[in-house]
Design an enzyme around this catalytic site. Structure first.
Site, PDB file in Angstrom:
ATOM      1  N   GLY A   7     -28.194 -58.803  24.731  1.00  0.00           N
ATOM      2  CA  GLY A   7     -27.121 -58.318  25.570  1.00  0.00           C
ATOM      3  C   GLY A   7     -27.343 -57.787  26.505  1.00  0.00           C
ATOM      4  N   ALA A   8     -27.698 -58.757  27.894  1.00  0.00           N
ATOM      5  CA  ALA A   8     -28.120 -57.523  28.520  1.00  0.00           C
ATOM      6  C   ALA A   8     -27.440 -58.035  29.657  1.00  0.00           C
ATOM      7  CB  ALA A   8     -29.477 -58.148  29.627  1.00  0.00           C
ATOM      8  N   ARG A  10     -24.377 -57.404  30.209  1.00  0.00           N
ATOM      9  CA  ARG A  10     -23.115 -57.148  31.172  1.00  0.00           C
ATOM     10  C   ARG A  10     -23.328 -55.151  30.810  1.00  0.00           C
ATOM     11  NH1 ARG A  10     -18.430 -56.770  28.314  1.00  0.00           N
ATOM     12  NH2 ARG A  10     -19.291 -58.915  25.919  1.00  0.00           N
ATOM     13  N   VAL A  60     -28.151 -62.910  18.340  1.00  0.00           N
ATOM     14  CA  VAL A  60     -28.842 -62.058  17.697  1.00  0.00           C
ATOM     15  C   VAL A  60     -28.437 -61.480  15.891  1.00  0.00           C
ATOM     16  CG1 VAL A  60     -29.971 -60.912  19.852  1.00  0.00           C
ATOM     17  CG2 VAL A  60     -28.248 -59.663  18.900  1.00  0.00           C
ATOM     18  N   ASN A  87     -30.205 -53.759  22.146  1.00  0.00           N
ATOM     19  CA  ASN A  87     -29.295 -53.125  22.916  1.00  0.00           C
ATOM     20  C   ASN A  87     -27.205 -53.980  22.529  1.00  0.00           C
ATOM     21  OD1 ASN A  87     -27.221 -52.045  25.466  1.00  0.00           O
ATOM     22  ND2 ASN A  87     -26.985 -54.277  25.854  1.00  0.00           N
ATOM     23  N   TYR A 152     -18.611 -49.675  13.102  1.00  0.00           N
ATOM     24  CA  TYR A 152     -19.643 -49.055  13.903  1.00  0.00           C
ATOM     25  C   TYR A 152     -20.394 -47.909  13.612  1.00  0.00           C
ATOM     26  CZ  TYR A 152     -20.701 -48.823  19.448  1.00  0.00           C
ATOM     27  OH  TYR A 152     -21.602 -48.233  20.161  1.00  0.00           O
ATOM     28  N   ALA A 155     -22.900 -48.862  11.041  1.00  0.00           N
ATOM     29  CA  ALA A 155     -24.263 -49.958  11.377  1.00  0.00           C
ATOM     30  C   ALA A 155     -24.669 -48.659  13.007  1.00  0.00           C
ATOM     31  CB  ALA A 155     -23.524 -50.827  12.388  1.00  0.00           C
ATOM     32  N   LYS A 156     -24.516 -47.630  13.427  1.00  0.00           N
ATOM     33  CA  LYS A 156     -25.328 -46.865  14.705  1.00  0.00           C
ATOM     34  C   LYS A 156     -25.847 -45.591  13.392  1.00  0.00           C
ATOM     35  CE  LYS A 156     -24.206 -48.906  18.128  1.00  0.00           C
ATOM     36  NZ  LYS A 156     -25.493 -49.938  18.899  1.00  0.00           N
ATOM     37  N   ILE A 185     -19.726 -43.996  27.550  1.00  0.00           N
ATOM     38  CA  ILE A 185     -20.535 -44.814  29.141  1.00  0.00           C
ATOM     39  C   ILE A 185     -19.261 -45.389  29.062  1.00  0.00           C
ATOM     40  CG2 ILE A 185     -22.203 -46.110  29.959  1.00  0.00           C
ATOM     41  CD1 ILE A 185     -23.281 -43.150  28.580  1.00  0.00           C
TER      42      ILE A 185
HETATM   43  P1  NAP Z   1     -20.214 -54.066  26.436  1.00  0.00           P
HETATM   44  O1  NAP Z   1     -20.249 -54.242  27.907  1.00  0.00           O
HETATM   45  O2  NAP Z   1     -19.476 -54.755  25.598  1.00  0.00           O
HETATM   46  O3  NAP Z   1     -21.823 -55.117  26.518  1.00  0.00           O
HETATM   47  C1  NAP Z   1     -22.191 -55.618  24.934  1.00  0.00           C
HETATM   48  C2  NAP Z   1     -23.460 -56.834  25.609  1.00  0.00           C
HETATM   49  O4  NAP Z   1     -23.873 -56.939  24.013  1.00  0.00           O
HETATM   50  C3  NAP Z   1     -23.081 -57.630  26.231  1.00  0.00           C
HETATM   51  O5  NAP Z   1     -24.308 -58.166  26.661  1.00  0.00           O
HETATM   52  C4  NAP Z   1     -22.971 -59.247  24.739  1.00  0.00           C
HETATM   53  O6  NAP Z   1     -23.232 -60.295  25.194  1.00  0.00           O
HETATM   54  C5  NAP Z   1     -23.779 -58.212  23.963  1.00  0.00           C
HETATM   55  N1  NAP Z   1     -24.187 -58.564  23.082  1.00  0.00           N
HETATM   56  C6  NAP Z   1     -23.021 -58.473  22.041  1.00  0.00           C
HETATM   57  N2  NAP Z   1     -23.055 -59.657  20.926  1.00  0.00           N
HETATM   58  C7  NAP Z   1     -24.220 -59.925  20.859  1.00  0.00           C
HETATM   59  C8  NAP Z   1     -24.798 -61.084  20.065  1.00  0.00           C
HETATM   60  N3  NAP Z   1     -24.680 -60.916  18.783  1.00  0.00           N
HETATM   61  N4  NAP Z   1     -25.323 -61.630  20.434  1.00  0.00           N
HETATM   62  C9  NAP Z   1     -26.206 -61.400  21.554  1.00  0.00           C
HETATM   63  N5  NAP Z   1     -25.518 -60.468  22.758  1.00  0.00           N
HETATM   64  C10 NAP Z   1     -24.805 -60.325  21.993  1.00  0.00           C
HETATM   65  O7  NAP Z   1     -21.364 -52.928  25.636  1.00  0.00           O
HETATM   66  P2  NAP Z   1     -22.325 -52.095  26.331  1.00  0.00           P
HETATM   67  O8  NAP Z   1     -20.880 -50.798  26.402  1.00  0.00           O
HETATM   68  O9  NAP Z   1     -22.987 -52.468  27.375  1.00  0.00           O
HETATM   69  O10 NAP Z   1     -22.717 -51.872  24.854  1.00  0.00           O
HETATM   70  C11 NAP Z   1     -23.797 -51.478  24.921  1.00  0.00           C
HETATM   71  C12 NAP Z   1     -24.858 -51.165  23.613  1.00  0.00           C
HETATM   72  O11 NAP Z   1     -24.658 -49.810  23.945  1.00  0.00           O
HETATM   73  C13 NAP Z   1     -24.189 -51.843  22.675  1.00  0.00           C
HETATM   74  O12 NAP Z   1     -25.577 -50.816  21.283  1.00  0.00           O
HETATM   75  C14 NAP Z   1     -23.134 -50.516  22.390  1.00  0.00           C
HETATM   76  O13 NAP Z   1     -22.743 -50.470  20.783  1.00  0.00           O
HETATM   77  C15 NAP Z   1     -24.142 -49.242  22.806  1.00  0.00           C
HETATM   78  N6  NAP Z   1     -23.705 -48.163  23.036  1.00  0.00           N
HETATM   79  C16 NAP Z   1     -21.774 -48.509  24.030  1.00  0.00           C
HETATM   80  C17 NAP Z   1     -21.147 -46.791  24.746  1.00  0.00           C
HETATM   81  C18 NAP Z   1     -20.722 -47.062  25.206  1.00  0.00           C
HETATM   82  O14 NAP Z   1     -20.141 -46.124  25.805  1.00  0.00           O
HETATM   83  N7  NAP Z   1     -20.733 -48.115  26.616  1.00  0.00           N
HETATM   84  C19 NAP Z   1     -21.493 -45.539  23.049  1.00  0.00           C
HETATM   85  C20 NAP Z   1     -22.746 -45.740  22.448  1.00  0.00           C
HETATM   86  C21 NAP Z   1     -23.352 -47.092  22.255  1.00  0.00           C
HETATM   87  P3  NAP Z   1     -21.987 -61.469  25.853  1.00  0.00           P
HETATM   88  O15 NAP Z   1     -21.154 -61.087  26.221  1.00  0.00           O
HETATM   89  O16 NAP Z   1     -23.044 -62.785  26.753  1.00  0.00           O
HETATM   90  O17 NAP Z   1     -21.591 -61.495  24.582  1.00  0.00           O
END
Ligand code: NAP
Length: 245
Positions: A7-8, A10, A60, A87, A152, A155-156, A185
């Site tokens: 998930g790199a 974004r 993934v 990620n 969610y 899962a986490k 974030i």
């Molecule tokens: P995001 O901006 O929505 O980006 C999600 C990324 O994950 C995208 O690059 C997306 O790829 C990829 N992805 C999703 N499903 C996928 C799959 N089945 N196979 C491959 N890639 C996949 O989310 P984020 O906020 O950066 O979150 C990243 C991680 O941090 C996640 O695990 C999230 O649960 C965790 N997290 C985030 C926050 C927050 O506040 N943002 C808080 C706690 C935890 P594509 O766009 O190419 O499909």
């Protein structure tokens, strides 16, 4: 040393990939749908001029695609993945009573099963090398639960259990497994939250602001390198103090 970031394309994954590349890790950049964003990131990393990078499309949540991706990565770089950053993740929020079975399963597959699949694909080569770093991106939702996020949060929390089990299983092989639990974030994921829900959380953050992807990238860099070599099975909350007890 080669790092794979799932998930790199974004948000947090993008920041992690850039930070690792800036610190001289070769980087395999996984994405699922956002090919344009992944290509932009690849160009940005190539412009740094110090590391080798490549982009790898795979969902993934699908083990066959994960197995194929690991094989493609090894062929492309000529070495195995030494640092795995699990990620990739998504949300399908709703109250339990209204949550569709499909939305439960989509989140468990993408956020939890993916971590198991990637760990399974990475671990054999790490064992042979007697070295590895696995860093799982969990969430504070997995520590304290979150209203409207049963899938969610489950899962986490599962990632945290998996992190500790894997840490115990592979410690003797020189592999550390740790988790980073972000708070709120600033990414597409949280921009999609209703404004009032977001503000309610931020008002409870002792540091009184939303975090940046770079805050998570800094923690991942720590777990990816030598400074953390005596740390395994831990969960580091990067949340502005939100979950301190
Ligand atoms: P995001 O901006 O929505 O980006 C999600 C990324 O994950 C995208 O690059 C997306 O790829 C990829 N992805 C999703 N499903 C996928 C799959 N089945 N196979 C491959 N890639 C996949 O989310 P984020 O906020 O950066 O979150 C990243 C991680 O941090 C996640 O695990 C999230 O649960 C965790 N997290 C985030 C926050 C927050 O506040 N943002 C808080 C706690 C935890 P594509 O766009 O190419 O499909």
């Amino acid at each position: 040393m080669l790092a794979l970031i799932t998930g790199a394309s974004r948000g947090i994954g993008r920041a992690v990939a850039l930070e690792l590349a800036k610190n001289n890790f070769d980087v395999a950049l996984n994405y699922n749908h956002s090919q344009g964003e992944a290509e932009n990131l690849l160009n940005e990393i190539n412009a740094l001029g110090n590391v080798k990078a490549g982009i790898f499309q795979a969902d993934v949540a699908d083990n066959d695609q994960v197995v194929e991706m690991f094989s493609d990565i090894k062929n492309y770089f000529g070495v195995h993945v030494s640092v795995l950053v699990n990620n990739a993740g998504l949300t399908r929020d709703n109250l339990i009573l209204r949550m569709k079975i499909e939305d439960w399963q989509t989140v468990i597959n993408a956020d939890l099963n993916s971590v198991f699949y990637c760990t399974k694909s990475a671990i054999r080569d790490m064992m042979k090398a007697k070295y590895g770093r696995i860093i799982n991106i969990a969430s504070i939702s997995g520590l304290i639960g979150n209203f409207g996020q049963a899938n969610y949060s489950a899962a986490k929390a599962g990632i945290i259990g998996l992190t500790k089990a894997a840490a115990r299983e592979y410690a003797s092989k020189g592999i550390t497994v740790n988790a980073v639990a972000p708070g709120v974030i600033e990414t597409d994921m949280t921009r999609a939250m209703p404004e009032d829900a977001r503000n309610a959380i931020i008002n409870n953050v002792p540091l009184n602001k939303i975090g940046e992807p770079q805050d998570i990238a800094n923690a991942v860099l720590f777990f990816a390198g030598e400074c953390s070599k005596y740390i395994t099975g831990q969960v580091l909350a990067v949340d502005g103090g939100l979950t301190m007890c």
